[in-house]
Design a protein around this motif. Structure first.
Motif: not given
Length: 215
Positions: A110-112
């Motif tokens: 996840e990167t946001g």
């Protein structure tokens, strides 16, 4: 003492024979959440890479594009999950075989704003962006083995690691999806006994933790 390869063969071998040839089920769109050949128990090849050449090329093309963007942008990753799931795809036979213990292990990064799927398939290393729907589909019949959210990894370092792994062929006993997830955790120094107890322990956890539900 018994050699690790012999132990892994005993862990996986009896179930692998149940799905012989299932990964040659025909053309599968690259962006489907799960491929039949993703299973650690797939018997496309017990010692080397294989699979449909067209799928192999499409997976490589998609992965290459994304890793190039991750190298060029260079941002920080702080949330990585390792999941294990019953191996199933478009064939009911694969889902049935999964009850016997065959599993697929994969990573969600996840990167946001976005979630990315990273996994080792018979056809190669697949790295793709997932929609919210695809994220939920991947988690279906799956259990999270590990959450790493207390460290920082450079997107460039992940991209370089993926490129290195792309050069190594799939092997049922030495380089499958479970090895791939374990090696990622070891390389990026994930904490916990899951990575300190060795690959055999990791294999056992990956197979034992899949939810016993395929409907």
């Amino acid at each position: 003492p018994k050699q690790p390869s012999l132990i892994l063969h005993r862990i996986m071998g009896s179930q692998a024979s149940q799905v012989s040839g299932l990964s040659a089920m025909g053309t599968v769109p690259v962006l489907l959440p799960v491929l039949g050949s993703a299973a650690a128990g797939s018997t496309v090849s017990s010692s080397s890479g294989g699979g449909d050449p067209d799928i192999t090329e499409r997976i490589k093309h998609t992965t290459d594009q994304l890793t190039a963007r991750w190298k060029n942008r260079e941002f920080e990753i702080k949330h990585v999950e390792i999941w294990t799931r019953a191996a199933q795809g478009s064939s009911a036979a694969v889902a049935k075989a999964a009850v016997g213990g065959i599993c697929h292990t994969f990573l969600l990064i996840e990167t946001g704003p976005s979630t990315f799927l990273l996994e080792r398939l018979v056809e190669g290393v697949r790295f793709v962006t997932l929609t919210d729907e695809a994220v939920e589909e991947n988690k279906k019949w799956a259990k999270r083995m590990h959450l790493a959210d207390n460290m920082t990894i450079s997107s460039k370092d992940i991209a370089k690691w993926i490129e290195e792994k792309q050069s190594s062929p799939y092997s049922l006993l030495g380089n499958n999806c479970i090895h791939f997830a374990y090696q990622f955790g070891v390389h990026f120094k994930f904490s916990g006994s899951l990575f300190k107890s060795g690959i055999v322990h990791f294999f056992g956890r990956a197979r034992s933790e899949i939810p016993d539900k395929t409907d």
